[in-house]
Design a protein around this motif. Sequence first.
Motif, PDB file in Angstrom:
ATOM      1  N   GLU A 290       0.835  -1.209   0.000  1.00  0.00           N
ATOM      2  CA  GLU A 290       0.000   0.000   0.000  1.00  0.00           C
ATOM      3  C   GLU A 290       0.868   1.257   0.000  1.00  0.00           C
ATOM      4  OE1 GLU A 290      -3.236  -0.132  -0.370  1.00  0.00           O
ATOM      5  OE2 GLU A 290      -3.429  -2.300  -0.182  1.00  0.00           O
ATOM      6  N   HIS A 292       1.183   3.765  -1.858  1.00  0.00           N
ATOM      7  CA  HIS A 292       0.600   5.076  -2.178  1.00  0.00           C
ATOM      8  C   HIS A 292       0.193   5.836  -0.916  1.00  0.00           C
ATOM      9  CE1 HIS A 292      -2.818   2.347  -1.778  1.00  0.00           C
ATOM     10  NE2 HIS A 292      -3.564   3.399  -1.517  1.00  0.00           N
ATOM     11  N   ARG A 296       0.937   9.904  -0.149  1.00  0.00           N
ATOM     12  CA  ARG A 296      -0.216  10.799  -0.223  1.00  0.00           C
ATOM     13  C   ARG A 296      -0.080  11.950   0.770  1.00  0.00           C
ATOM     14  NH1 ARG A 296      -5.566   7.797   0.913  1.00  0.00           N
ATOM     15  NH2 ARG A 296      -5.071   6.847  -1.114  1.00  0.00           N
ATOM     16  N   THR A 324       1.972  -1.335  -5.034  1.00  0.00           N
ATOM     17  CA  THR A 324       0.884  -0.369  -5.180  1.00  0.00           C
ATOM     18  C   THR A 324       0.116  -0.675  -6.448  1.00  0.00           C
ATOM     19  OG1 THR A 324       0.378   1.993  -5.087  1.00  0.00           O
ATOM     20  CG2 THR A 324       2.287   1.343  -6.397  1.00  0.00           C
ATOM     21  N   GLN A 325      -0.864   0.167  -6.787  1.00  0.00           N
ATOM     22  CA  GLN A 325      -1.713  -0.143  -7.937  1.00  0.00           C
ATOM     23  C   GLN A 325      -1.112   0.325  -9.258  1.00  0.00           C
ATOM     24  OE1 GLN A 325      -5.874   0.688  -7.496  1.00  0.00           O
ATOM     25  NE2 GLN A 325      -6.029  -0.472  -5.600  1.00  0.00           N
ATOM     26  N   LYS A 328       2.374   5.448 -11.049  1.00  0.00           N
ATOM     27  CA  LYS A 328       2.204   6.882 -10.799  1.00  0.00           C
ATOM     28  C   LYS A 328       1.933   7.171  -9.320  1.00  0.00           C
ATOM     29  CE  LYS A 328      -2.759   7.336 -11.801  1.00  0.00           C
ATOM     30  NZ  LYS A 328      -3.146   7.875 -10.504  1.00  0.00           N
ATOM     31  N   ASP A 329       1.629   6.125  -8.531  1.00  0.00           N
ATOM     32  CA  ASP A 329       1.468   6.303  -7.081  1.00  0.00           C
ATOM     33  C   ASP A 329       2.797   6.606  -6.394  1.00  0.00           C
ATOM     34  OD1 ASP A 329      -1.252   5.762  -7.217  1.00  0.00           O
ATOM     35  OD2 ASP A 329      -0.985   3.619  -6.856  1.00  0.00           O
TER      36      ASP A 329
END
Length: 505
Positions: A290, A292, A296, A324-325, A328-329
């Motif tokens: 996780e 990102h 954030r 992450t997904q 770009k995160d």
Amino acid sequence: MSDQPVAEIAAGYAFRGDALDLGAVLWDGACHPGAQVRIPLGVLNRHGLVAGATGTGKTKTLQLIAEQLSALGVPVFLADVKGDLSGLSAPGQDGEKVRERAGQVGQEWSGQGFPCEFYGLGGSGAGIPVRATVTSFGPVLLSKVLQLNQTQEQSLGLIFHYADQKGLELVDLKDLRAVVAFLVSDVGKPELKGIGGLSTATAGVILRAVTAFEQQGAGGFFGEPEFDTAELLRTAEDGRGVVSVLELPAVQDKPQLFSTFLMWMLADLFHDLPEVGDLDKPKLVFFFDEAHLLFRGASKAFLESITQTVRLIRSKGVGVFFVTQTPKDVPGDVLAQLGNRVQHALRAFTPDDAKALKATVRTFPNSAYDLEEVLTGLGTGEAVVTVLSETGAPTPVAATRLRAPRSLMGPIGAAELETAVKGSALYGRYAEAVDRESAYERLTAAAPPKEEAPGPSPRASQKDDESLVEQVVGSGMFKSLARSVGTQLGREITRSLFGTSRRRR
């Protein structure tokens, strides 16, 4: 169609030394078991990225990599956000799907469990409790958790600086509250006069943030005994690397906390480990799930510290994989440090998705694939891979059908997990929280004992309405404290990246 591209891709993954087997090359819709895709063991300290949309198989990829690292004697750290990685400790279950996958990718599959330790943040949920002192966590990471702005973060740094100089240990959050309250009292204000001071308004914001944080149940994450991150570097008696699994389902609603706590663990390792350069195999591979959430809302200074940590920890033998997904995160400066890529499928249902897809494609080396088409067409357990070769050059981009993990693809039972936790040699060391004398106790020791009132006081409701600062400042303890800290020799703790303490527990 010619199989020439397949042969060229396979040649790029023909390494001489130890390597992790990821799977077999996919080309033109067919899987080629003779063309194996691998990661050299020696380049795993060059870091990596595992990305992909939800449900594309990222967790199984982590499991596959972790168990091979363990088998090669490399310790692994994983954060188990969804609660399904405890199966690493148990043999996988044979079945038609497993045999089919193994046949497709040329894998000789057999079920096997791996040595695991299970941890939990502050005793939340299953696992050996992992705690950190407020002092070692530092003002920068704590500001991120408390969501303070830049001015408030600077003020918190000033509070830590003062506590360090005066030997006021900040073990848990009540220690921090007590020191903040003292520094905005009439007696305490002069203490910071020469280095900027602390406004009552800012102190109030910090105290409210700390109180709200505690009310969410997060107070248990700070305290003693503090976890020694050297525990993550252990190997089992049979030489396999221990897989440290941080169980996080109980704190899924506190994403800011667990992502920042992972960064504390990484920073703590960075502080303690010696420089070793490039090794034949890493000392530890650390998976940052996780990812990102960490980036954030991060300040520029915070991002710079992350980038510096990732860049420098490589020479200490630690590899870091961000999970992450989408790429770009992860900020560009951090992404540039990641030499190994496992990209699962991406979706392009919206204009923003399509934009993210094009951005992802641009981060890969030139290849014979139409990556926009491939990345949206990958199935579960398939990924586009490029890694660093043994010489440090990027390997050819390879669409890959990944191998099946050998351990259980799902959680073990609650009773089995509890048995594993309580049977660990580390359980007795960390299970029970210890509340020794620290800043709070030293502050409150000088407070006069309260007299028992014969009955309800007309001032009771008024005292209930007092702010936390007023309650602490009004306790009568400050003159004694001022004398105490004024006569101590300063013993400032050395702080480095993120303001974390470098003092060994």
